[in-house]
Design an enzyme around this catalytic site. Structure first.
Site, short mmCIF file in Angstrom:
data_model
loop_
_atom_site.label_atom_id
_atom_site.label_comp_id
_atom_site.label_asym_id
_atom_site.label_seq_id
_atom_site.Cartn_x
_atom_site.Cartn_y
_atom_site.Cartn_z
N GLY A 13 31.49 44.46 49.46
CA GLY A 13 32.15 45.75 49.63
C GLY A 13 33.18 45.83 50.73
O GLY A 13 33.53 46.93 51.16
N SER A 14 33.73 44.69 51.18
CA SER A 14 34.72 44.78 52.25
C SER A 14 36.00 45.47 51.76
O SER A 14 36.63 46.22 52.51
CB SER A 14 35.03 43.39 52.83
OG SER A 14 35.71 42.59 51.89
N LEU A 87 31.93 42.51 38.93
CA LEU A 87 31.75 41.33 38.07
C LEU A 87 31.13 41.70 36.73
O LEU A 87 30.13 41.12 36.30
CB LEU A 87 30.89 40.29 38.81
CG LEU A 87 31.47 39.80 40.13
CD1 LEU A 87 30.55 38.77 40.76
CD2 LEU A 87 32.88 39.24 39.93
N ILE A 90 35.10 45.51 31.97
CA ILE A 90 35.21 46.95 31.73
C ILE A 90 35.31 47.19 30.22
O ILE A 90 36.18 46.62 29.56
CB ILE A 90 36.45 47.53 32.45
CG1 ILE A 90 36.38 47.25 33.95
CG2 ILE A 90 36.57 49.03 32.20
CD1 ILE A 90 35.18 47.83 34.64
N ASN A 104 42.87 46.75 39.77
CA ASN A 104 42.03 45.63 40.17
C ASN A 104 42.76 44.83 41.25
O ASN A 104 43.99 44.77 41.26
CB ASN A 104 41.71 44.74 38.98
CG ASN A 104 40.76 43.61 39.36
OD1 ASN A 104 39.74 43.83 40.01
ND2 ASN A 104 41.08 42.39 38.95
N HIS A 106 43.00 40.96 42.77
CA HIS A 106 42.65 39.59 42.37
C HIS A 106 43.15 38.62 43.45
O HIS A 106 44.28 38.75 43.93
CB HIS A 106 43.31 39.25 41.03
CG HIS A 106 42.92 37.91 40.51
ND1 HIS A 106 41.70 37.69 39.87
CD2 HIS A 106 43.55 36.70 40.53
CE1 HIS A 106 41.62 36.42 39.53
NE2 HIS A 106 42.72 35.80 39.92
N ASP A 147 42.83 40.11 33.90
CA ASP A 147 43.92 39.80 34.84
C ASP A 147 45.30 39.72 34.20
O ASP A 147 46.16 38.97 34.67
CB ASP A 147 43.63 38.47 35.58
CG ASP A 147 42.29 38.47 36.28
OD1 ASP A 147 41.89 39.53 36.79
OD2 ASP A 147 41.63 37.42 36.31
N GLU A 176 44.20 41.26 50.90
CA GLU A 176 43.62 42.25 49.99
C GLU A 176 43.37 43.57 50.70
O GLU A 176 43.67 44.65 50.16
CB GLU A 176 42.31 41.71 49.40
CG GLU A 176 42.47 40.51 48.51
CD GLU A 176 41.13 40.00 48.00
OE1 GLU A 176 40.23 40.82 47.77
OE2 GLU A 176 40.98 38.77 47.84
#
Length: 204
Positions: A13-14, A87, A90, A104, A106, A147, A176
């Protein structure tokens, strides 16, 4: 009502915490996870964000699972979804319900090192084995394939000769944490336009 975001996460959860702490033009209203044993849930509790565990494997049918998720999102007036190390694929029905509204993050420069099986450390191992000179992170809109959706933001860093998958992961995670909140802030400012599968970022 503004930009009301639900974050879907399956890990530490970072990125979720970075999204919460850097929200200027959006609000994180909800954390949704498919697992009950993850660090993201502890972060949500500490940050005062409501969290729900909805595991698709506990439902008799996928339709019941999808109905549960969509009902929760509508109940909380969610209008965007941010995947942060989620993970689970969807479902197409959820993508259709939130078409163009699911993001998202990546850990590579898509379309390089994207697709099924390329997640987390697997990406960084592949980058180093391929002797790439650069890598980075990508924020993109989610479509029905892994992706492949329109790219919103990317940032790159050099891959050094002594980099390992672990060292590369740490450096890219820092990227990120910067570009994911930036992406949502741009959307909240109504500066992101999606047309015919291409994204344009309008000037401030």
């Amino acid at each position: 009502m503004g930009l009301r975001v639900a974050v879907f996460a399956s890990g530490g959860g970072s990125n979720f915490e970075a999204l919460v702490k850097n929200a200027e033009h959006y609000s994180i209203e909800l954390l949704v996870s498919n697992r009950s044993d993850i660090g993201a849930l502890k972060r949500a509790e500490r940050l005062g964000i409501q969290a729900h565990v909805i595991n698709p494997t506990t439902f008799n049918t996928q339709s019941l699972y999808i109905d549960k998720v969509i009902h929760l999102l509508k109940e909380k007036h969610i209008n965007h979804i941010a995947l942060a190390g989620y993970l689970a694929k969807i479902p197409s029905q959820l993508i259709a319900e939130f078409s163009g509204l699911i993001l998202n993050i990546h850990p590579s420069l898509l379309p390089r090192f994207g697709g099924k099986g390329f997640y987390g450390k697997h990406v960084h191992h592949a980058v180093i084995e391929a002797k790439e000179c650069v890598s980075g992170a990508t924020v993109h809109i989610v479509d029905e394939e892994y992706d492949t959706g329109p790219i919103l933001l990317q940032e790159s860093i050099p891959v050094l000769e002594d980099d390992t998958p672990d060292s590369l992961a740490l450096k890219i995670l820092a990227i990120e944490h910067k570009i994911y909140p930036k992406s949502l802030n741009l959307i909240g400012q109504e500066r992101v336009k999606l047309h015919n599968g291409h994204i344009t970022i309008l000037p401030d």
